[in-house]
Write a protein that holds these residues in place. Structure first.
Motif, PDB file in Angstrom:
ATOM      1  N   LEU A 218      37.687 -33.523  -1.701  1.00  0.00           N
ATOM      2  CA  LEU A 218      37.363 -32.150  -1.312  1.00  0.00           C
ATOM      3  C   LEU A 218      37.136 -32.066   0.195  1.00  0.00           C
ATOM      4  N   ILE A 219      36.998 -33.232   0.819  1.00  0.00           N
ATOM      5  CA  ILE A 219      36.778 -33.282   2.259  1.00  0.00           C
ATOM      6  C   ILE A 219      37.950 -32.661   3.011  1.00  0.00           C
ATOM      7  N   VAL A 220      39.153 -32.714   2.440  1.00  0.00           N
ATOM      8  CA  VAL A 220      40.329 -32.195   3.166  1.00  0.00           C
ATOM      9  C   VAL A 220      40.254 -30.666   3.329  1.00  0.00           C
ATOM     10  N   PRO A 221      40.120 -29.912   2.209  1.00  0.00           N
ATOM     11  CA  PRO A 221      39.974 -28.464   2.412  1.00  0.00           C
ATOM     12  C   PRO A 221      38.715 -28.107   3.184  1.00  0.00           C
ATOM     13  N   ALA A 222      37.644 -28.885   3.017  1.00  0.00           N
ATOM     14  CA  ALA A 222      36.410 -28.596   3.748  1.00  0.00           C
ATOM     15  C   ALA A 222      36.640 -28.747   5.246  1.00  0.00           C
ATOM     16  N   ALA A 223      37.392 -29.770   5.622  1.00  0.00           N
ATOM     17  CA  ALA A 223      37.683 -29.977   7.037  1.00  0.00           C
ATOM     18  C   ALA A 223      38.541 -28.830   7.565  1.00  0.00           C
ATOM     19  N   ALA A 224      39.483 -28.365   6.724  1.00  0.00           N
ATOM     20  CA  ALA A 224      40.317 -27.237   7.135  1.00  0.00           C
ATOM     21  C   ALA A 224      39.438 -26.011   7.390  1.00  0.00           C
ATOM     22  N   ALA A 225      38.438 -25.812   6.505  1.00  0.00           N
ATOM     23  CA  ALA A 225      37.533 -24.669   6.677  1.00  0.00           C
ATOM     24  C   ALA A 225      36.741 -24.800   7.977  1.00  0.00           C
ATOM     25  N   ALA A 226      36.215 -25.994   8.222  1.00  0.00           N
ATOM     26  CA  ALA A 226      35.409 -26.206   9.420  1.00  0.00           C
ATOM     27  C   ALA A 226      36.251 -26.037  10.680  1.00  0.00           C
ATOM     28  N   LEU A 227      37.537 -26.341  10.560  1.00  0.00           N
ATOM     29  CA  LEU A 227      38.426 -26.247  11.719  1.00  0.00           C
ATOM     30  C   LEU A 227      38.573 -24.808  12.195  1.00  0.00           C
ATOM     31  N   LEU A 228      38.480 -23.857  11.270  1.00  0.00           N
ATOM     32  CA  LEU A 228      38.614 -22.456  11.668  1.00  0.00           C
ATOM     33  C   LEU A 228      37.524 -22.105  12.678  1.00  0.00           C
ATOM     34  N   GLY A 229      36.355 -22.693  12.487  1.00  0.00           N
ATOM     35  CA  GLY A 229      35.275 -22.459  13.448  1.00  0.00           C
ATOM     36  C   GLY A 229      35.254 -23.523  14.532  1.00  0.00           C
ATOM     37  N   GLY A 230      36.327 -24.281  14.609  1.00  0.00           N
ATOM     38  CA  GLY A 230      36.416 -25.308  15.640  1.00  0.00           C
ATOM     39  C   GLY A 230      35.322 -26.360  15.525  1.00  0.00           C
ATOM     40  N   PHE A 231      34.790 -26.555  14.349  1.00  0.00           N
ATOM     41  CA  PHE A 231      33.677 -27.473  14.107  1.00  0.00           C
ATOM     42  C   PHE A 231      32.448 -27.104  14.935  1.00  0.00           C
ATOM     43  N   ARG A 232      32.403 -25.819  15.410  1.00  0.00           N
ATOM     44  CA  ARG A 232      31.250 -25.357  16.195  1.00  0.00           C
ATOM     45  C   ARG A 232      30.569 -24.172  15.508  1.00  0.00           C
ATOM     46  N   ARG A 233      31.378 -23.261  14.961  1.00  0.00           N
ATOM     47  CA  ARG A 233      30.786 -22.007  14.481  1.00  0.00           C
ATOM     48  C   ARG A 233      30.616 -22.008  12.968  1.00  0.00           C
ATOM     49  N   LEU A 234      29.355 -21.803  12.557  1.00  0.00           N
ATOM     50  CA  LEU A 234      29.041 -21.835  11.126  1.00  0.00           C
ATOM     51  C   LEU A 234      29.658 -20.648  10.395  1.00  0.00           C
ATOM     52  N   ASP A 235      29.595 -19.463  11.023  1.00  0.00           N
ATOM     53  CA  ASP A 235      30.081 -18.262  10.321  1.00  0.00           C
ATOM     54  C   ASP A 235      31.585 -18.380  10.045  1.00  0.00           C
ATOM     55  N   LEU A 236      32.315 -18.905  11.028  1.00  0.00           N
ATOM     56  CA  LEU A 236      33.750 -19.045  10.825  1.00  0.00           C
ATOM     57  C   LEU A 236      34.062 -20.129   9.796  1.00  0.00           C
ATOM     58  N   ALA A 237      33.214 -21.153   9.717  1.00  0.00           N
ATOM     59  CA  ALA A 237      33.432 -22.191   8.695  1.00  0.00           C
ATOM     60  C   ALA A 237      33.327 -21.567   7.303  1.00  0.00           C
ATOM     61  N   VAL A 238      32.345 -20.675   7.126  1.00  0.00           N
ATOM     62  CA  VAL A 238      32.203 -19.994   5.835  1.00  0.00           C
ATOM     63  C   VAL A 238      33.445 -19.155   5.553  1.00  0.00           C
ATOM     64  N   VAL A 239      33.856 -18.372   6.558  1.00  0.00           N
ATOM     65  CA  VAL A 239      35.047 -17.529   6.398  1.00  0.00           C
ATOM     66  C   VAL A 239      36.254 -18.414   6.067  1.00  0.00           C
ATOM     67  N   GLY A 240      36.403 -19.503   6.805  1.00  0.00           N
ATOM     68  CA  GLY A 240      37.542 -20.403   6.596  1.00  0.00           C
ATOM     69  C   GLY A 240      37.594 -20.915   5.171  1.00  0.00           C
ATOM     70  N   GLY A 241      36.448 -21.363   4.661  1.00  0.00           N
ATOM     71  CA  GLY A 241      36.401 -21.895   3.295  1.00  0.00           C
ATOM     72  C   GLY A 241      36.805 -20.839   2.283  1.00  0.00           C
ATOM     73  N   VAL A 242      36.210 -19.647   2.423  1.00  0.00           N
ATOM     74  CA  VAL A 242      36.489 -18.580   1.462  1.00  0.00           C
ATOM     75  C   VAL A 242      37.959 -18.169   1.527  1.00  0.00           C
ATOM     76  N   VAL A 243      38.479 -18.034   2.757  1.00  0.00           N
ATOM     77  CA  VAL A 243      39.878 -17.636   2.912  1.00  0.00           C
ATOM     78  C   VAL A 243      40.805 -18.677   2.287  1.00  0.00           C
ATOM     79  N   LEU A 244      40.499 -19.944   2.535  1.00  0.00           N
ATOM     80  CA  LEU A 244      41.338 -21.016   1.996  1.00  0.00           C
ATOM     81  C   LEU A 244      41.341 -20.979   0.461  1.00  0.00           C
TER      82      LEU A 244
END
Lengths: 286, 389
Positions: A218-244
């Motif tokens: 599950l680390i692979v999609p999770a990393a993809a989600a975190a990448l949306l926020g550039g591994f810096r922004r929490l809000d975008l990581a949430v958005v990334g995960g949900v969108v994915l």
């Protein structure tokens, strides 16, 4: 179509929780923790073992399992903080591949390579509107992702510990000279993310494939989600995960592109990287 | 140790070494009293593992050796692990056939081995009786003949049971495809259409192995109005699929699975089985305490081998092989064993629905069901279900 998109939300919430953990780790302790999902998996498997083999009540087994995951993460954090404190982010992240493989193998040895018989803590549909069913797991994971992101943000912005953590991540040497003790703080961050991943995995494990490999990966999609926020922004990581998750649900409904679903996270990563690097010139980006 | 004793020991050691040297001849024909080498290639480690078949075959051969073997000659059973890796599978076959001089391969169970080694077996004139044939190659070569029904005939059976016995229309088929199995599954589906005149509502062959969440596939099937799902998953994926349907509140779906999900572990994991999970078990159901499985059960329990369909397959392959071996007059060589297997009379065994003869397909399964809330498999028929009957 809508039902398909909603169906992907449960997975999306899980990716978001793990993505938030990854972002947190990357910001505060300079590491991309590849073993993030694996520690959660191992904690969840331990919980099942406590309940089934020792006969503990489910709540107690779950609490112990979550603790085990936290301690495992803290142990990896200890290694990073003790021997790799001056190392680059890349080196520290590469180190976590070791525990990832170790935990998968360990769980094979200790618990066998069959899926675990989880007793669902929450299961079944939560509510339906217009023929679209929303499962309880979906509600739980999405809520958990959002709550985690908000709580982390409040802690970082409004508390003394949060300030110290930010200081450590931005100016480690200065912070240490000021007398902030880095090692206990960074190990605490590891512990907390281990606990969060274990809780998230325990929520979803009963309602999906739950063998060691598929949970750890599950680390692979999770990393993809975190990448949306550039591994810096929490809000975008949430958005990334949900969108994915939603994309995965949508894609599976359309025959022409259903095949894409298996490597959707990779596509997501590639597209994001291309987009973020679009303005880079070759010489500078190299 | 005094001098004389050590001298004697040295002599014995030399003698033993010499004898071993003689026995290690090619073709496993080491004259009188030399062990008969039998091999097997199995996936024991890796992503999907099948350890029980060769363990069960080994238990049968051990018992046979203890009872005196074949007129005093023991069977030397060598099992190798191919790790699910093509290169290792190739090397394992060459080690067993080329350097160990195996007379036949018995009780194998591998994810990939048949397809990869079939040509080599043909070239070397050696036959293989897998306990569990998994990949397409196990059912397509003249030199390989598994003891089990296999996933393709099992698919035809499970569809036939759903449409003919349960009277279901709107059966949807979801396939997890590994390697080159897609056309073979299509042939199995076509066979069902040919027999019953019924067509699947749709076939989705994009279902991934080892996905974490099958919800979108389940939602799609429900939206399309499927009443039953015929799927060919490995056990963990099947659990994921059933749980995904539970989470969606889809409680009136009938599951038509294959023997791969027939285990105690699966039954433990599933509380809500919708309108029932049906499987045509490839061997007589082992969850049913019956005289038919008594010998197998006893042997497995004595050797601590899990009671699964896989161990039934390995057990049967070894039993068949011994029966054929005992009927051979003259030398036991690769040629004589191959010839005996190819010309064998069909062997009847109540554990299977089709008598075993090398090269004939097993086409019978015993219908079983897992109902909601029982956590246990039960028989739903009093006889074998056969393809086309």
């Amino acid at each position: 179509m809508l039902q398909g998109a909603i169906a992907g939300l449960a997975a999306g919430g899980l990716y978001a929780v793990l993505g938030v953990c990854l972002t947190l780790m990357s910001r505060l302790v300079r590491v991309v923790n590849f073993a993030q999902a694996a520690t959660g998996m191992f904690g969840a498997f331990t919980a099942v073992w406590f309940v089934r083999e020792i006969g503990l009540p489910i709540w107690l087994g779950s609490v112990l399992g979550v603790l085990v995951a936290g301690l495992l993460a803290a142990a990896i954090g200890f290694i990073a903080a003790t021997w790799l404190s001056e190392a680059s982010t890349t080196t520290r992240s590469a180190m976590t591949v070791g525990p990832l493989l170790l935990l998968i193998s360990m769980s094979f040895i200790l618990f066998g390579n069959k899926p675990q018989p989880f007793t669902p803590i929450i299961a079944g549909p939560a509510f339906a509107f217009g023929g679209v069913v929303i499962s309880q797991v979906t509600v739980a994971t999405v809520a958990m992702a959002i709550v985690t992101a908000i709580v982390v943000r409040i802690v970082l912005r409004r508390t003394r510990v949060g300030t110290q953590l930010r200081a450590l991540s931005e100016r480690p040497t200065t912070a240490e000279l000021l007398g902030i003790r880095s090692r206990p703080l960074s190990i605490a961050v590891w512990f907390v993310t281990g606990v969060i991943s274990a809780i998230a995995i325990m929520i979803v494990a009963p309602s999906q494939s739950n063998d060691a490999t598929s949970l750890s990966m599950l680390i692979v999609p999770a990393a993809a989600a975190a990448l949306l926020g550039g591994f810096r922004r929490l809000d975008l990581a949430v958005v990334g995960g949900v969108v994915l998750g939603v994309l995965g649900g949508l894609v599976a409904q359309i025959d022409e592109v259903a095949l894409v679903r298996n490597f959707l996270p990779f596509l997501f990563i590639v597209v994001l990287l291309l987009w973020t690097q679009r303005k880079e010139v070759w010489d500078a980006a190299r | 140790m005094n001098k004389r004793a050590s001298g004697t020991a040295a002599l014995i050691a030399v003698a033993a070494l010499t004898l071993a040297g003689c026995a290690g001849g090619d073709e496993g024909s080491g004259g009188e009293g030399a062990p008969i080498v039998v091999g097997s290639v199995n996936t024991i480690s890796g992503p999907a593992t099948f350890p029980e078949a060769s363990l069960a075959a080994a238990a049968v051969f051990d018992a046979f050796n203890e009872a005196g073997g074949l007129d005093g000659r023991k069977i030397d059973y060598k099992t190798l692990d191919d790790k699910g890796d093509p290169a290792t599978a190739t090397a394992s076959a060459r080690e067993l056939v080329g350097s160990d001089g195996a007379v036949a391969l018995v009780g194998s169970a591998s994810l990939i081995e048949c397809e990869i080694n079939a040509k080599y077996y043909e070239q070397e004139g050696i036959l293989s009786m897998p306990g569990i044939g998994v990949d397409t190659g196990c059912f397509a070569s003249d030199n390989i003949s598994p003891a089990n029904v296999g996933p393709f005939n099992d698919m035809t059976l499970t569809l036939q049971y759903g449409s003919e016995v349960l009277g279901l229309d709107d059966i949807c088929i979801l396939l997890e495809i590994a390697g080159s199995t897609r056309p073979t599954y299509q042939a199995a589906i076509d066979k069902w259409t040919e027999i019953t005149g019924k067509e699947p509502k749709y076939v989705d062959d994009t279902v991934p192995y080892g996905a974490s969440d099958y919800t979108p596939y389940i939602v799609k099937a429900r939206d399309q109005g499927c009443k039953a799902l015929a799927i060919n998953p490995v056990e963990p994926d099947a659990i994921g699929q059933v749980k995904a349907a539970n989470a969606q509140g889809w409680d009136d779906v009938t599951w038509l699975y294959l023997t791969s999900v027939y285990s105690e572990n699966f039954a433990d994991a599933i509380d809500n089985a919708g309108a029932g999970i049906y499987v045509p078990a490839e061997f007589y159901p082992f969850t049913d305490d019956n005289e038919i499985n008594a010998d197998w059960r006893e042997l497995m329990e004595a050797n601590d081998i899990p009671l699964t369909s896989f161990s039934q397959g390995g057990y049967l392959a070894a039993k068949y092989f011994i029966e054929v071996l005992e009927g051979i007059d003259g030398d036991i060589t690769r040629e004589s064993v191959s010839e005996a297997l190819q010309s064998m009379e069909p062997i009847e065994n109540p554990m299977v629905g089709t008598p075993y003869a090398f090269g004939t397909q097993n086409t019978a399964g015993w219908p079983i069901i897992l109902k909601s809330g029982t956590n246990a498999w039960e028989k739903v028929a009093e006889d074998w279900l056969r393809i086309g009957e």
